[in-house]
Design an enzyme around this catalytic site. Structure first.
Site, PDB file in Angstrom:
ATOM      1  N   HIS A 147      -2.993  -3.179  -5.912  1.00  7.59           N
ATOM      2  CA  HIS A 147      -3.450  -2.739  -4.700  1.00  7.59           C
ATOM      3  C   HIS A 147      -4.544  -2.810  -4.202  1.00  7.59           C
ATOM      4  CE1 HIS A 147      -3.466   0.691  -1.474  1.00  7.59           C
ATOM      5  NE2 HIS A 147      -3.362  -0.215  -0.712  1.00  7.59           N
ATOM      6  N   GLU A 163      -6.195  -0.808  -7.333  1.00  9.09           N
ATOM      7  CA  GLU A 163      -4.933   0.401  -7.711  1.00  9.09           C
ATOM      8  C   GLU A 163      -3.879  -0.365  -8.456  1.00  9.09           C
ATOM      9  OE1 GLU A 163      -3.796   4.465  -5.762  1.00  9.09           O
ATOM     10  OE2 GLU A 163      -3.573   2.693  -4.678  1.00  9.09           O
ATOM     11  N   SER A 221       0.760  -1.261  -0.088  1.00  8.92           N
ATOM     12  CA  SER A 221      -0.006  -0.004   0.054  1.00  8.92           C
ATOM     13  C   SER A 221       0.833   1.201   0.076  1.00  8.92           C
ATOM     14  CB  SER A 221      -0.980  -0.071   1.238  1.00  8.92           C
ATOM     15  OG  SER A 221      -0.061  -0.218   2.266  1.00  8.92           O
ATOM     16  N   ASN A 265      -3.655   6.039  -0.829  1.00  9.11           N
ATOM     17  CA  ASN A 265      -2.979   6.700   0.489  1.00  9.11           C
ATOM     18  C   ASN A 265      -2.625   8.193   0.553  1.00  9.11           C
ATOM     19  OD1 ASN A 265      -3.863   4.528   2.267  1.00  9.11           O
ATOM     20  ND2 ASN A 265      -2.165   3.031   1.227  1.00  9.11           N
TER      21      ASN A 265
HETATM   22  N1  CAA Z   1     -15.111  -9.552   4.776  1.00  7.37           N
HETATM   23  C1  CAA Z   1     -16.003  -9.895   3.862  1.00  7.37           C
HETATM   24  N2  CAA Z   1     -17.370  -9.185   3.573  1.00  7.37           N
HETATM   25  C2  CAA Z   1     -17.352  -8.284   4.683  1.00  7.37           C
HETATM   26  C3  CAA Z   1     -16.336  -7.682   5.397  1.00  7.37           C
HETATM   27  C4  CAA Z   1     -15.127  -8.463   5.490  1.00  7.37           C
HETATM   28  N3  CAA Z   1     -14.385  -8.189   6.359  1.00  7.37           N
HETATM   29  N4  CAA Z   1     -16.997  -6.981   6.131  1.00  7.37           N
HETATM   30  C5  CAA Z   1     -18.071  -6.423   5.792  1.00  7.37           C
HETATM   31  N5  CAA Z   1     -18.449  -7.505   4.720  1.00  7.37           N
HETATM   32  C6  CAA Z   1     -19.547  -7.427   4.037  1.00  7.37           C
HETATM   33  C7  CAA Z   1     -20.865  -7.773   4.646  1.00  7.37           C
HETATM   34  O1  CAA Z   1     -20.998  -9.130   4.834  1.00  7.37           O
HETATM   35  C8  CAA Z   1     -21.981  -7.219   4.037  1.00  7.37           C
HETATM   36  O2  CAA Z   1     -22.250  -7.963   3.140  1.00  7.37           O
HETATM   37  P1  CAA Z   1     -23.826  -8.017   2.501  1.00  7.37           P
HETATM   38  O3  CAA Z   1     -24.119  -6.659   2.223  1.00  7.37           O
HETATM   39  O4  CAA Z   1     -23.621  -9.007   1.360  1.00  7.37           O
HETATM   40  O5  CAA Z   1     -24.541  -8.752   3.540  1.00  7.37           O
HETATM   41  C9  CAA Z   1     -21.396  -5.737   3.385  1.00  7.37           C
HETATM   42  O6  CAA Z   1     -20.001  -6.110   3.526  1.00  7.37           O
HETATM   43  C10 CAA Z   1     -21.960  -4.481   4.195  1.00  7.37           C
HETATM   44  O7  CAA Z   1     -21.435  -4.917   5.676  1.00  7.37           O
HETATM   45  P2  CAA Z   1     -22.234  -4.468   6.966  1.00  7.37           P
HETATM   46  O8  CAA Z   1     -23.540  -4.329   6.674  1.00  7.37           O
HETATM   47  O9  CAA Z   1     -21.809  -5.322   8.225  1.00  7.37           O
HETATM   48  O10 CAA Z   1     -21.303  -2.977   7.272  1.00  7.37           O
HETATM   49  P3  CAA Z   1     -21.288  -1.773   6.392  1.00  7.37           P
HETATM   50  O11 CAA Z   1     -22.598  -1.490   5.739  1.00  7.37           O
HETATM   51  O12 CAA Z   1     -20.631  -0.682   7.341  1.00  7.37           O
HETATM   52  O13 CAA Z   1     -20.375  -2.012   5.522  1.00  7.37           O
HETATM   53  C11 CAA Z   1     -17.902  -1.800   4.934  1.00  7.37           C
HETATM   54  C12 CAA Z   1     -18.815  -2.588   5.945  1.00  7.37           C
HETATM   55  C13 CAA Z   1     -18.125  -2.382   3.633  1.00  7.37           C
HETATM   56  C14 CAA Z   1     -16.481  -2.145   5.578  1.00  7.37           C
HETATM   57  C15 CAA Z   1     -18.051  -0.142   5.063  1.00  7.37           C
HETATM   58  O14 CAA Z   1     -18.071   0.336   6.265  1.00  7.37           O
HETATM   59  C16 CAA Z   1     -16.984   0.515   4.087  1.00  7.37           C
HETATM   60  O15 CAA Z   1     -17.158   0.701   3.060  1.00  7.37           O
HETATM   61  N6  CAA Z   1     -15.992   1.190   5.143  1.00  7.37           N
HETATM   62  C17 CAA Z   1     -14.831   1.725   4.395  1.00  7.37           C
HETATM   63  C18 CAA Z   1     -13.954   0.875   3.982  1.00  7.37           C
HETATM   64  C19 CAA Z   1     -12.697   1.512   3.354  1.00  7.37           C
HETATM   65  O16 CAA Z   1     -12.655   2.738   3.301  1.00  7.37           O
HETATM   66  N7  CAA Z   1     -11.817   0.520   3.021  1.00  7.37           N
HETATM   67  C20 CAA Z   1     -10.236   0.905   2.527  1.00  7.37           C
HETATM   68  C21 CAA Z   1      -9.438   1.121   3.501  1.00  7.37           C
HETATM   69  S1  CAA Z   1      -7.900   1.537   2.931  1.00  7.37           S
HETATM   70  C22 CAA Z   1      -7.265   0.372   2.359  1.00  7.37           C
HETATM   71  O17 CAA Z   1      -7.524  -0.792   2.457  1.00  7.37           O
HETATM   72  C23 CAA Z   1      -6.018   0.539   1.629  1.00  7.37           C
HETATM   73  C24 CAA Z   1      -4.692   0.904   2.487  1.00  7.37           C
HETATM   74  O18 CAA Z   1      -3.768   0.729   1.808  1.00  7.37           O
HETATM   75  C25 CAA Z   1      -4.680   1.339   4.004  1.00  7.37           C
END
Ligand code: CAA
Length: 284
Positions: free
Chosen positions: A141, A153, A120, A191
Site C-alpha cells: 500500500h 504499508e 487501501s 486508514n
Molecule cells: N507528484 C509528484 N510530486 C509531487 C506531487 C505529485 N502529485 N505533489 C507534490 N509533489 C512534490 C512537489 O513537486 C514538491 O517537490 P520539491 O520539494 O522537490 O519541489 C514537494 O512535493 C512539495 O510540494 P509543494 O511544495 O507543492 O506542496 P506541499 O509542501 O504542500 O507538499 C504534499 C505537498 C507532499 C502533498 C503535502 O501537502 C503532504 O504531505 N500532504 C499530505 C499527504 C498525505 O497525507 N498523503 C496520504 C494520503 S492517504 C493515502 O494515500 C492512503 C489512502 O489509502 C487513502
C-alpha cells in the site's frame, strides 16, 4: 531468495503511474498495464511531467530522464504478466474487479511470480483466495503522492509466507521507501487511524463547531499536519473516504466508524473533492 527485476503495474491512474515511476526510477523494468491506450497516455504524461520537473530543478539529467522512461513499456494485454517477477495491482477499489484480475494473473504469471495489491482497504486474504497461490499474494500500500511519500504499508495475508514478505520488504527499500509491516484487518493501520480522524473532522463541521478553514487550521498549525483533514479528504476523494469508512463500519460494527451524514451528502451531490473541482473547498 526471490530476485525481482521485472515488475508489471496494473492501472495507470494516480497511484499506478506513481508506482511505475518510482520503480522505473530505481532501475527496475516496468510493464505499465491498463485497459486502454488513452489511460496509458495519461499516466505516462504525468510521469514525464514529474521527471521534467526533476530535470528543471537540477536533480536529474535529461539522459537519466530518458533512461527512466525507457525502463517503462506499455501494455494493454494482461498476457504480458507471463514474463514478470512481480505484479503490483493498482486498479479500481472494487473486490469483483480485483478478484477477476487476480484469477487471470494466477493463470498467466509464472508460478514464482508474486502478486501484490495496492488496495487501501480491501482484504488481502480474500483477494489471495481467488488464486491458487495465496502464499504469494501480499498488500503493498503506497501513499499518495507516491513519488513523495516515504511509507509503504506491507500487508500480510493469512497465507503470505515469510519469504514473500521479505522479498517485498527488500524491494520497498530498493525503491527508497520505508516498509512497515501490518496484518490484514479492515483499513490496515493507515486508514484505520486516518479515516476516523477525517470523518470526525466532517462531524465537527456538520455540528457547526467551527468553519472548515478553522478545523483545518487547528490540525495544520496545532498538530503540524501538512494539510488539514478536510483539505486532505478533498485530495484523497470524498467517495474514497466514504468507501473506506463503510468498510471500517462493516468490518468492526462499532458506531465510532459511522460515516458522517454530511460526507454522504457531498458524495451524493457529486462533490468528490479536487478531482471534480469541488468538495469541502472549490478548485480551479
Ligand atoms: N507528484 C509528484 N510530486 C509531487 C506531487 C505529485 N502529485 N505533489 C507534490 N509533489 C512534490 C512537489 O513537486 C514538491 O517537490 P520539491 O520539494 O522537490 O519541489 C514537494 O512535493 C512539495 O510540494 P509543494 O511544495 O507543492 O506542496 P506541499 O509542501 O504542500 O507538499 C504534499 C505537498 C507532499 C502533498 C503535502 O501537502 C503532504 O504531505 N500532504 C499530505 C499527504 C498525505 O497525507 N498523503 C496520504 C494520503 S492517504 C493515502 O494515500 C492512503 C489512502 O489509502 C487513502
Amino acid at each position: 531468495m526471490m530476485k525481482i527485476q521485472k515488475i508489471m503495474v496494473i492501472g495507470a491512474g494516480q497511484m499506478g503511474s506513481g508506482i511505475a515511476q518510482v520503480c522505473a526510477q530505481s532501475g527496475f523494468q516496468v510493464v505499465l498495464n491498463d485497459l486502454k491506450d488513452e489511460f496509458l497516455d495519461r499516466g505516462l504524461g504525468v510521469i514525464t511531467k514529474n521527471l521534467t520537473r526533476q530535470v528543471d530543478k537540477g536533480r536529474m539529467t535529461e539522459a537519466d530522464k530518458d533512461q527512466v522512461l525507457a525502463n517503462i513499456t506499455r501494455s494493454t494485454n494482461l498476457q504480458d504478466a507471463s514474463s514478470v517477477d512481480l505484479v503490483i495491482e493498482a486498479a479500481v477499489e472494487n473486490m469483483e474487479i480485483k478478484t477477476k484480475i487476480f484469477e487471470q494473473l494466477d493463470e498467466i504469471a509464472p508460478k514464482e511470480t508474486i502478486l501484490a495489491s495496492n488496495t487501501s482497504s480491501l482484504p488481502i486474504t480474500e483477494i489471495a483466495a481467488a488464486t491458487k497461490r495465496p502464499e504469494k499474494v501480499i498488500g503493498m500500500h503506497f501513499m499518495n503522492p507516491v513519488p513523495v511519500m516515504k511509507l509503504v504499508e506491507i500487508i500480510r495475508g493469512l497465507a503470505t509466507t515469510d519469504e514473500v514478505y521479505q522479498a517485498i520488504e527488500d524491494l520497498t527499500k530498493a525503491l527508497s521507501k520505508v516498509p512497515v509491516e501490518v496484518n490484514d484487518f479492515p483499513g490496515f493501520v493507515s486508514n484505520r487511524v486516518l479515516m476516523p480522524m477525517i470523518n470526525e473532522a466532517v462531524y465537527t463541521l456538520y455540528e457547526g463547531v467551527a468553519t472548515k478553514e478553522a478545523i483545518d487550521d487547528v490540525m495544520k498549525l496545532g498538530m503540524n499536519h501538512p494539510m488539514g483533514p478536510l483539505t486532505l479528504a478533498d485530495f484523497i476523494g470524498l467517495d474514497t473516504c466514504l468507501y473506506i469508512m463503510e468498510i471500517l463500519h462493516e468490518g468492526f460494527g462499532d458506531d465510532k466508524y459511522r460515516p458522517c451524514p454530511l460526507l454522504r451528502k457531498y458524495v451524493k451531490a457529486g462533490w468528490l473533492g479536487k478531482k471534480t473541482g469541488r468538495g469541502f473547498y472549490t478548485y480551479e
